[in-house]
Design a protein around this motif. Structure first.
Motif, PDB file in Angstrom:
ATOM      1  N   THR A 554       0.801  -1.309   0.174  1.00 43.52           N
ATOM      2  CA  THR A 554      -0.096  -0.035  -0.124  1.00 43.52           C
ATOM      3  C   THR A 554       0.905   1.440   0.090  1.00 43.52           C
ATOM      4  O   THR A 554       0.637   2.136  -0.749  1.00 43.52           O
ATOM      5  CB  THR A 554      -0.871   0.019   1.256  1.00 43.52           C
ATOM      6  OG1 THR A 554      -1.849  -1.072   1.380  1.00 43.52           O
ATOM      7  CG2 THR A 554      -1.883   1.318   1.390  1.00 43.52           C
ATOM      8  N   LEU A 639      -7.124   3.575  -4.176  1.00 43.18           N
ATOM      9  CA  LEU A 639      -6.559   3.940  -2.751  1.00 43.18           C
ATOM     10  C   LEU A 639      -6.130   5.721  -3.053  1.00 43.18           C
ATOM     11  O   LEU A 639      -5.976   5.920  -4.058  1.00 43.18           O
ATOM     12  CB  LEU A 639      -5.290   3.268  -2.456  1.00 43.18           C
ATOM     13  CG  LEU A 639      -5.538   1.902  -1.965  1.00 43.18           C
ATOM     14  CD1 LEU A 639      -4.057   1.077  -1.949  1.00 43.18           C
ATOM     15  CD2 LEU A 639      -5.858   1.775  -0.740  1.00 43.18           C
ATOM     16  N   ALA A 644      -2.734   5.869   1.622  1.00 45.16           N
ATOM     17  CA  ALA A 644      -1.639   4.798   0.994  1.00 45.16           C
ATOM     18  C   ALA A 644      -0.317   5.149   1.849  1.00 45.16           C
ATOM     19  O   ALA A 644       0.394   4.305   2.150  1.00 45.16           O
ATOM     20  CB  ALA A 644      -1.676   4.862  -0.089  1.00 45.16           C
TER      21      ALA A 644
END
Length: 648
Positions: A554, A639, A644
């Motif tokens: 991420t 995202l 993130a």
């Protein structure tokens, strides 16, 4: 931009986060102007809102309310891709934790922003090397982040920020994770960048760092507490030169080859997990190839055997209506075959009767099958004599005790290899002279050995062996196969008239062929379905691994977005990773599937190789990667950059 118009203008910026139903207001009406070429430090304690302000300044996050004008343009009017383009063209980010991609070298990390700007690989590689060399990292180009010190990693981060020009440099706690000497060097680099014309904004909690800037903005509890400019600060003058325009328009996507390279690096970083994922695809694809090869081979075998019988044949058999309760079905007689011969479109009519018999030659006893028939048998069944002669009409008329044997009988009764023609064998203790040997025929339906047979004249068999006048089947060969259905109806009508009832069953080879083809196709579908289930399980494994990969990476996704990756770029990258896994697994699976099919062929199984199943299996693997990789890729592309980047 006019002289009076600031580069950045914030008006009443507010940002509220929600923790369930609880609203937390982090920024409370920030109003701020920053001119081009300024060196600004924003200072505040943890929780003051300075990092949130940086995210809004860098277009990594959007305010809840208020206006943000960049060069007079309202940022709030831009969509996600336009914001990515803005970050790519305008901003360079330097993070406290460096946020380097762990699977990439220093050179590759610096290249990332240029990839999304569409810069050709040779140009961006040369520029990345130039920047790293200028930052005294020329001998560390191929080193990964784990092989670099904290100060070196931060210099790589600075080079990445400058890759696309970096008109505005946003440095979030740039010295927070460094020792004092490395921190001093980083601040000197930032001062040098300011002198080169970059607008530098440093976010820090350390006053000694903030005081090195020309302008210091202190923030507390989401509001500006003070905004001071040093009296001796140099006049604001931006000498920054815009970089070359991007090569692609907003509809473009990142270089496919680079996406594949990034995918391969990510897969190598978790090699064991990649192998497990590949295993599911490999098993599925190899199963599809093997099953379909075996299924096609079985279908071909069945059709070959049916075609060997001929497609111009009609089979007449007695039905249970002719059962007399004596263990035999008394319906068909040889005269029925003679009557059928009188019909139009009839080439031959071959009556047959068979029974299990004991054969003997010398001291060899053997259980086989005796088949009483007529001379037309050989032509109607497309079964030629390998040696000697077939039974003749004279043999029929004289009830001659002669026999034509199959290859299996020859090998069994004449193991010494002597010529059987002219020799005598006993059939049920009755001597018969061997006059011919049939060509090898092989296995028939159900795996029965068609060569395990003794063929004798029908008249002789009924008189001396079978003790009956009835026949088991009549095989009718027609002249014109196109009229076979009409001929079948004529035969049925004839027999019904002769027997005064419907006591026969008639089928033609065309219908049998169609039924066999339908059954073999069903078998192929069944085998293919079983294999497809394996492929489906492999696809679910791909999706699971890709979801885990998105979760683990991420922060990397946030870095890519911060450096200008569009949503479609992130979507493409993760789909390509999924397709790469599936394609590699598909290629290996195809190879193994062909290998397993080859082993089955060596074991005596009839296997048919054709490009269709191979292409289908690989296409299914490719489609599996595309379908099951889309959901994780979509999740990654959705995202928010700021969220993130804060992922742990």
């Amino acid at each position: 931009m006019t002289e009076e118009q600031p580069l950045i203008r914030l008006r009443d910026i507010r940002k509220t986060f929600f923790n369930g139903d609880v609203a937390v207001e982090v920024l409370r009406g920030i109003t701020l102007d920053i001119k081009a070429g300024e060196f600004v430090a924003i200072i505040g304690a943890s929780g003051s809102g300075k990092s949130t302000l940086m995210n809004i300044l860098g277009c990594l996050d959007s305010p809840t309310s208020g206006s943000y004008l960049l060069e007079g343009d309202d940022v709030s009017m831009l969509d996600a891709d336009a914001l990515a383009a803005l970050r790519r063209r305008t901003f360079g980010f330097i993070f406290q934790s460096y946020n380097l991609i762990p699977t990439s070298s220093a050179l590759e990390n610096v290249e990332v922003p240029a990839i999304y700007a569409g810069t050709p690989s040779n140009e961006r590689r040369a520029r990345a090397a130039e920047l790293l060399t200028a930052l005294r990292l020329g001998d560390r180009l191929d080193h990964r982040p784990t092989q670099l010190s904290g100060g070196q990693q931060q210099r790589v981060s600075i080079a990445r920020a400058l890759m696309n020009g970096g008109r505005i440099i946003l440095a979030d706690e740039p010295t927070g994770a460094l020792d004092s000497q490395s921190g001093k060097e980083v601040m000197e680099l930032l001062r040098s960048m300011h002198q080169q014309g970059h607008t530098v904004i440093v976010i820090t909690h350390a006053r000694e760092v903030a005081e090195q800037a020309d302008r210091l903005i202190e923030i507390r509890d989401g509001m500006i507490l003070s905004d001071t400019t040093k009296p001796d600060a140099a006049p604001v003058q931006e000498v920054y030169a815009q970089p070359a325009p991007e090569r692609w328009n907003a509809a473009s996507i990142a270089d496919i080859s680079e996406s594949i390279k990034m995918a391969m690096r990510a897969l190598r970083a978790n090699i064991f997990r990649t192998i497990l994922t590949l295993l599911g695809i490999i098993i599925g694809v190899s199963s599809v190839v093997t099953m379909l090869a075996i299924g096609t081979g079985a279908q071909n075998t069945i059709m070959e055997k049916i075609n060997a019988l001929g497609t111009d044949l009609i089979l007449v058999r007695p039905s249970m209506a002719g059962f007399r309760g004596t263990g035999s079905i008394a319906t068909l007689v040889p005269e029925d075959a003679d009557a059928i011969l009188e019909l139009p479109n009839i080439k031959s009519a071959v009556p047959e009767v068979s029974s299990s018999v004991t054969l003997r030659r010398g001291n060899i006893d053997y259980q086989s099958q005796a088949n009483g028939t007529v001379p037309a048998f050989s032509e109607a069944k497309s079964w030629k004599v390998a040696a000697g002669d077939f039974i003749s009409q004279e043999d029929m008329d004289t009830f001659a005790p002669v026999a034509v044997i199959g290859k299996t009988v020859e090998k069994t009764l004449f193991p010494d290899g002597s010529n059987p023609i002219g020799q005598y064998i006993l059939i049920q203790k009755i001597p018969f002279q061997v006059i011919g040997v049939m060509e090898p025929k092989g296995a028939g339906f159900g795996g029965s050995d068609q060569d395990d047979v003794v063929i004798i004249p029908l008249t002789t068999g009924n008189l001396r062996l079978f003790g009956q006048k009835y026949v088991r089947t009549i095989t009718v060969q027609v002249k014109d196969g196109d009229l076979i259905d009409i001929t079948q109806e004529q035969i049925q009508a004839l027999l019904d008239e002769r027997h005064k009832r419907k006591d026969t069953m008639i089928t033609n080879m065309s219908s049998i062929r169609a039924d066999a083809a339908a059954m073999s196709n069903t078998l192929k579908v069944f085998l293919g379905s079983v294999a497809a289930i394996s492929l489906l399980v492999g696809g679910i494994g791909v999706m699971n691994i890709m979801l885990v990969s998105v979760t683990e990476r991420t922060r990397e996704i946030g870095v890519r977005m911060a450096t200008g990756a569009r949503r479609r770029d992130i979507l493409l990258q993760f789909i390509i990773e999924s397709l790469t896994v599936s394609s590699i697994g598909g290629a290996i699976g195809v190879g193994l599937g062909l290998g397993f099919a080859g082993l089955a062929s060596l074991a005596g199984v009839n296997v048919a190789y054709s490009p269709g199943p191979v292409i289908l299996a690989f296409a299914c693997a490719f489609a599996t990667g595309l379908i099951f990789g889309f959901l994780p890729a979509r999740k990654a592309s959705r995202l928010l950059p700021a969220v993130a980047l804060t992922s742990t």
